[in-house]
Motif scaffolding. Sequence first.
Motif, short mmCIF file in Angstrom:
data_model
loop_
_atom_site.label_atom_id
_atom_site.label_comp_id
_atom_site.label_asym_id
_atom_site.label_seq_id
_atom_site.Cartn_x
_atom_site.Cartn_y
_atom_site.Cartn_z
N THR A 168 50.44 48.24 45.94
CA THR A 168 51.87 47.96 45.78
C THR A 168 52.33 46.79 46.63
N LYS A 169 51.50 46.36 47.58
CA LYS A 169 51.91 45.30 48.49
C LYS A 169 51.35 43.92 48.12
N LEU A 170 50.63 43.84 47.02
CA LEU A 170 50.12 42.52 46.60
C LEU A 170 51.29 41.56 46.45
N SER A 171 51.08 40.33 46.87
CA SER A 171 52.19 39.39 46.99
C SER A 171 52.70 38.82 45.68
N SER A 172 51.94 38.98 44.60
CA SER A 172 52.41 38.44 43.32
C SER A 172 51.76 39.18 42.15
N LEU A 173 52.39 39.09 41.00
CA LEU A 173 51.82 39.67 39.77
C LEU A 173 50.51 39.00 39.43
N ASP A 174 50.42 37.69 39.64
CA ASP A 174 49.17 36.97 39.35
C ASP A 174 48.00 37.55 40.14
N ASN A 175 48.24 37.91 41.40
CA ASN A 175 47.17 38.49 42.21
C ASN A 175 46.78 39.87 41.68
N ALA A 176 47.78 40.64 41.24
CA ALA A 176 47.49 41.95 40.66
C ALA A 176 46.69 41.79 39.36
N VAL A 177 47.04 40.79 38.57
CA VAL A 177 46.30 40.52 37.32
C VAL A 177 44.85 40.19 37.63
N SER A 178 44.62 39.40 38.67
CA SER A 178 43.25 39.05 39.07
C SER A 178 42.46 40.31 39.40
N VAL A 179 43.09 41.25 40.11
CA VAL A 179 42.42 42.50 40.46
C VAL A 179 42.09 43.30 39.21
N PHE A 180 43.05 43.45 38.29
CA PHE A 180 42.83 44.26 37.10
C PHE A 180 41.82 43.62 36.15
N LYS A 181 41.76 42.30 36.10
CA LYS A 181 40.74 41.64 35.29
C LYS A 181 39.35 41.95 35.83
N SER A 182 39.22 41.94 37.15
CA SER A 182 37.93 42.26 37.77
C SER A 182 37.57 43.72 37.53
N LEU A 183 38.55 44.62 37.60
CA LEU A 183 38.29 46.02 37.31
C LEU A 183 37.79 46.19 35.88
N GLY A 184 38.31 45.36 34.98
CA GLY A 184 37.83 45.39 33.60
C GLY A 184 36.40 44.90 33.48
N ARG A 185 36.13 43.75 34.09
CA ARG A 185 34.77 43.18 34.00
C ARG A 185 33.74 44.10 34.63
N LEU A 186 34.16 44.89 35.64
CA LEU A 186 33.23 45.79 36.34
C LEU A 186 33.31 47.22 35.83
N SER A 187 34.15 47.44 34.80
CA SER A 187 34.29 48.77 34.18
C SER A 187 34.67 49.85 35.20
N LEU A 188 35.66 49.56 36.03
CA LEU A 188 36.11 50.50 37.06
C LEU A 188 37.42 51.17 36.62
N GLU A 189 37.34 51.93 35.55
CA GLU A 189 38.56 52.49 34.97
C GLU A 189 39.22 53.53 35.87
N SER A 190 38.43 54.25 36.68
CA SER A 190 39.04 55.26 37.56
C SER A 190 40.05 54.61 38.50
N TYR A 191 39.75 53.41 38.96
CA TYR A 191 40.70 52.71 39.83
C TYR A 191 41.90 52.22 39.04
N VAL A 192 41.68 51.85 37.79
CA VAL A 192 42.78 51.35 36.96
C VAL A 192 43.86 52.41 36.82
N GLU A 193 43.47 53.60 36.40
CA GLU A 193 44.45 54.67 36.19
C GLU A 193 45.14 55.04 37.51
N LYS A 194 44.36 55.10 38.59
CA LYS A 194 44.93 55.43 39.89
C LYS A 194 45.96 54.40 40.32
N PHE A 195 45.60 53.11 40.20
CA PHE A 195 46.51 52.05 40.61
C PHE A 195 47.76 51.99 39.73
#
Length: 279
Positions: A168-195
Amino acid sequence: MCLQAGTDATMDVFGMLGRETGLKEFNVLMKMCIEQCRETDDENVAKEQISQVLELFISMKEQGFPIEEETYGPFLMLLIDKGMMEEFYFFYGIIKDTNPSEIARLGYYDMCLYIRVNDEKKIQELCSCICTDYGDENFSLRENYLLALCESDQKNYLLQLLETVDITKLSSLDNAVSVFKSLGRLSLESYVEKFLLVLKNCDYGTEDISTLIFSYATSIPNLAAEDVISKFKTLHTVMEMSPSSTSYERLIVYSCNALKVHHAIDMVDQLCEEVFTYP
């Protein structure tokens, strides 16, 4: 003519034109040096361009210009790409001394360098150091390490930071998008739903949450377009929310680019239904 001239000659041209060399001009000159350094296979030419950059940095410092990321970022990435650690830390020191407020952002480039040269010991050292310090004053540094790890999909190290970072403290939406894209590429769905649940519970905007779902779903590798669409819709259902019109539009473009025009048409129909149902 200026593109073929050296940095000194170009500055002379600015002078003859009656233009004071300002921040914009310095950035143009810096870009020229970087392009020439990337294009050459001659080590001497590369060193000459790096020396020119040093002169520009010194001149900017003497004239009181702040050395900000627009200026130093592309050059540090050049040194990282070439694995030039000694040169990197020389300029790193200049930037840190000139503009101390950039220290946290410099952490991003620091991590990128160790990833580039595959120094796992240093990567682990940086991760361990930041993971044991939960202070808010160091969150910006943690965020920049996280972004570097996300962009390079360093799964093992990324998992360490994901356990400690406050999404919740990420400084911008762009940074959050970068995180979620990486979660997608690494297939880390458990973190996606939690976040996503954490973000929803802290009143994160529904438009932004929908954007993050789209970023995640479309980044999952080797997933057919219809499965991407299914994942997109499922996560919105889990979050008990409708996709935003912007995310629908992006998904329609994604489907067209994947040559799944019939899926795009179906989504256009769904979008129209939602527009008329929820004015």
